[in-house]
Motif scaffolding. Structure first.
Motif, PDB file in Angstrom:
ATOM      1  N   UNK A 150       0.824  -1.203   0.000  1.00  0.00           N
ATOM      2  CA  UNK A 150       0.000   0.000   0.000  1.00  0.00           C
ATOM      3  C   UNK A 150       0.862   1.258   0.000  1.00  0.00           C
ATOM      4  N   UNK A 151       1.819   1.334   0.945  1.00  0.00           N
ATOM      5  CA  UNK A 151       2.689   2.509   0.966  1.00  0.00           C
ATOM      6  C   UNK A 151       3.533   2.601  -0.299  1.00  0.00           C
ATOM      7  N   UNK A 152       3.833   1.454  -0.914  1.00  0.00           N
ATOM      8  CA  UNK A 152       4.605   1.517  -2.154  1.00  0.00           C
ATOM      9  C   UNK A 152       3.765   2.127  -3.275  1.00  0.00           C
ATOM     10  N   UNK A 153       2.464   1.849  -3.289  1.00  0.00           N
ATOM     11  CA  UNK A 153       1.570   2.468  -4.270  1.00  0.00           C
ATOM     12  C   UNK A 153       1.496   3.977  -4.056  1.00  0.00           C
ATOM     13  N   UNK A 154       1.329   4.363  -2.792  1.00  0.00           N
ATOM     14  CA  UNK A 154       1.214   5.781  -2.458  1.00  0.00           C
ATOM     15  C   UNK A 154       2.524   6.504  -2.735  1.00  0.00           C
ATOM     16  N   UNK A 157       2.814   7.101  -6.528  1.00  0.00           N
ATOM     17  CA  UNK A 157       1.824   8.107  -6.904  1.00  0.00           C
ATOM     18  C   UNK A 157       2.232   9.488  -6.401  1.00  0.00           C
ATOM     19  N   UNK A 158       2.815   9.532  -5.201  1.00  0.00           N
ATOM     20  CA  UNK A 158       3.248  10.806  -4.649  1.00  0.00           C
ATOM     21  C   UNK A 158       4.298  11.490  -5.493  1.00  0.00           C
ATOM     22  N   UNK A 159       5.136  10.703  -6.172  1.00  0.00           N
ATOM     23  CA  UNK A 159       6.142  11.288  -7.056  1.00  0.00           C
ATOM     24  C   UNK A 159       5.514  12.095  -8.179  1.00  0.00           C
ATOM     25  N   UNK A 160       4.398  11.606  -8.719  1.00  0.00           N
ATOM     26  CA  UNK A 160       3.702  12.340  -9.772  1.00  0.00           C
ATOM     27  C   UNK A 160       3.096  13.637  -9.233  1.00  0.00           C
ATOM     28  N   UNK A 161       2.564  13.576  -8.031  1.00  0.00           N
ATOM     29  CA  UNK A 161       1.970  14.775  -7.428  1.00  0.00           C
ATOM     30  C   UNK A 161       3.035  15.848  -7.222  1.00  0.00           C
ATOM     31  N   UNK A 185      -5.233  10.913  -7.851  1.00  0.00           N
ATOM     32  CA  UNK A 185      -6.024   9.724  -8.189  1.00  0.00           C
ATOM     33  C   UNK A 185      -5.560   9.103  -9.502  1.00  0.00           C
ATOM     34  N   UNK A 186      -5.206   9.955 -10.469  1.00  0.00           N
ATOM     35  CA  UNK A 186      -4.693   9.433 -11.733  1.00  0.00           C
ATOM     36  C   UNK A 186      -3.398   8.681 -11.543  1.00  0.00           C
ATOM     37  N   UNK A 187      -2.537   9.191 -10.680  1.00  0.00           N
ATOM     38  CA  UNK A 187      -1.269   8.522 -10.398  1.00  0.00           C
ATOM     39  C   UNK A 187      -1.494   7.171  -9.728  1.00  0.00           C
ATOM     40  N   UNK A 188      -2.420   7.146  -8.772  1.00  0.00           N
ATOM     41  CA  UNK A 188      -2.725   5.889  -8.088  1.00  0.00           C
ATOM     42  C   UNK A 188      -3.301   4.873  -9.067  1.00  0.00           C
ATOM     43  N   UNK A 189      -4.130   5.336  -9.986  1.00  0.00           N
ATOM     44  CA  UNK A 189      -4.719   4.474 -11.009  1.00  0.00           C
ATOM     45  C   UNK A 189      -3.630   3.837 -11.876  1.00  0.00           C
ATOM     46  N   UNK A 222      -8.514  -1.190  -6.480  1.00  0.00           N
ATOM     47  CA  UNK A 222      -7.823   0.097  -6.392  1.00  0.00           C
ATOM     48  C   UNK A 222      -7.990   0.878  -7.697  1.00  0.00           C
ATOM     49  N   UNK A 223      -7.876   0.195  -8.814  1.00  0.00           N
ATOM     50  CA  UNK A 223      -8.043   0.863 -10.098  1.00  0.00           C
ATOM     51  C   UNK A 223      -9.459   1.401 -10.266  1.00  0.00           C
ATOM     52  N   UNK A 224     -10.450   0.586  -9.909  1.00  0.00           N
ATOM     53  CA  UNK A 224     -11.847   1.017 -10.047  1.00  0.00           C
ATOM     54  C   UNK A 224     -12.152   2.210  -9.140  1.00  0.00           C
ATOM     55  N   UNK A 225     -11.678   2.135  -7.901  1.00  0.00           N
ATOM     56  CA  UNK A 225     -11.914   3.216  -6.950  1.00  0.00           C
ATOM     57  C   UNK A 225     -11.266   4.516  -7.413  1.00  0.00           C
ATOM     58  N   UNK A 226      -9.988   4.437  -7.792  1.00  0.00           N
ATOM     59  CA  UNK A 226      -9.256   5.651  -8.161  1.00  0.00           C
ATOM     60  C   UNK A 226      -9.744   6.226  -9.489  1.00  0.00           C
ATOM     61  N   UNK A 227     -10.066   5.366 -10.455  1.00  0.00           N
ATOM     62  CA  UNK A 227     -10.522   5.886 -11.751  1.00  0.00           C
ATOM     63  C   UNK A 227     -11.887   6.540 -11.639  1.00  0.00           C
ATOM     64  N   UNK A 228     -12.795   5.940 -10.875  1.00  0.00           N
ATOM     65  CA  UNK A 228     -14.113   6.548 -10.700  1.00  0.00           C
ATOM     66  C   UNK A 228     -14.024   7.889  -9.996  1.00  0.00           C
ATOM     67  N   UNK A 229     -13.245   7.941  -8.922  1.00  0.00           N
ATOM     68  CA  UNK A 229     -13.091   9.205  -8.190  1.00  0.00           C
ATOM     69  C   UNK A 229     -12.372  10.239  -9.050  1.00  0.00           C
ATOM     70  N   UNK A 230     -11.435   9.797  -9.890  1.00  0.00           N
ATOM     71  CA  UNK A 230     -10.701  10.732 -10.748  1.00  0.00           C
ATOM     72  C   UNK A 230     -11.626  11.389 -11.765  1.00  0.00           C
TER      73      UNK A 230
END
Length: 304
Positions: A150-154, A157-161, A185-189, A222-230
């Protein structure tokens, strides 16, 4: 024959020096620097990207982030050299293959990072802070975050932010919370899609420890959650923008934006997405739809 054995038989000193120089360049992964184009997002959204000052400072932000990225890749490869030698693909990386000595990669990586932070400081303290934050995050990822599910995903993604933030602070433009939400959210996706592709292709030689903690169902969630919210946050960002023709064009941009999300999800589901920065340029539909999206964003921002 192992890669390191090939290097030992490289031949003349001139050839070895040429191989070392080429290896150093490849170890900095210039193909990955395309991610730093994200620094143009905030200046572009603010309508200052094509001004002399805005464009110049955006280029400076791009350049220093490329330097910092090259340095962090060198340090990452130096730290992972032993593990990479067990990987069917990563064992051919210059450091793992023995083309670039581990100590040299670490030292040059530190030099590039210090140069990047120093150059950013000349451009402004805000940019220097962003570059420093990027280096701190990527260093933490190399030695800690990438080993924690989880932290590796974040972390990725944080690098893109931070790249998006670097562009904003370099030019000195405020950006809305919706913009940050879309980028996050796009980065997490994208990162979840990358892990999904890695999990699908993983075999006995995999070296990413966190893959054992993920299942295909979890990453799909994770993809579904982040893409929908994005998609929702992108729409909210558009609706709080201009009025008149600007609003109409930006609203129209929602269509290609959703098409890009759906296409990327389809490609990931088919087993692609392990190298998202390459997939974007390799898939014609993604590329064409992306050009349409950018055209609508530019027109909606600058023709208002």
């Amino acid at each position: 024959m192992a890669p390191v054995d090939t290097v030992r038989r490289a031949g003349t000193p001139a050839r070895r020096h040429a191989a070392l120089l080429g290896g150093l360049v490849r170890a900095c992964r210039p193909r990955q620097w395309v991610k730093n184009v994200l620094v143009a997002a905030a200046p572009g959204a603010a309508g200052v990207l094509f001004t002399v000052r805005g464009g110049g400072l955006t280029l400076v932000a791009f350049a220093v982030l490329c330097l910092a990225a090259g340095g962090t890749y060198l340090i990452n490869d130096a730290a992972d050299a032993k593990a990479d030698r067990l990987h069917p693909v990563k064992r051919f990386r210059p450091v793992a293959a023995g083309i670039v000595p581990v100590a040299l990669a670490a030292v040059l990586g530190a030099v590039l990072i210090l140069t990047a932070v120093g150059a950013a400081l000349v451009a402004g303290p805000g940019l220097a802070a962003a570059v420093g934050g990027y280096v701190a995050l990527t260093t933490a990822y190399t030695f800690w975050l990438k080993h924690v599910p989880v932290l590796d995903l974040i972390g990725v993604a944080g690098g893109f932010v931070i790249r998006a933030v670097a562009g904003a602070v370099a030019v000195g433009v405020p950006i809305s919370v919706w913009f940050y939400a879309v980028v996050s959210l796009g980065s997490l996706f994208m990162v979840a899609g990358k892990r999904s592709a890695e999990l699908r292709h993983a075999g006995s030689g995999r070296t990413r420890a966190t893959l054992t903690a993920y299942s295909a169902r979890y990453l799909a969630h994770v993809q579904a959650m982040s893409s929908g919210a994005m998609i929702v946050t992108y729409s909210l960002w558009v609706f709080q923008r201009h009025d008149g023709i600007g609003l109409a064009l930006l609203t129209l941009s929602i269509v290609p934006f959703v098409a890009i999300v759906l296409r990327y999800a389809l490609l990931v589901d088919s087993g692609q997405g392990e190298a998202p920065e390459e997939l974007v340029f390799r898939d014609r539909q993604l590329l064409v739809t992306g050009v349409v999206l950018v055209a609508l964003l530019v027109a909606g921002t600058y023709l208002n």
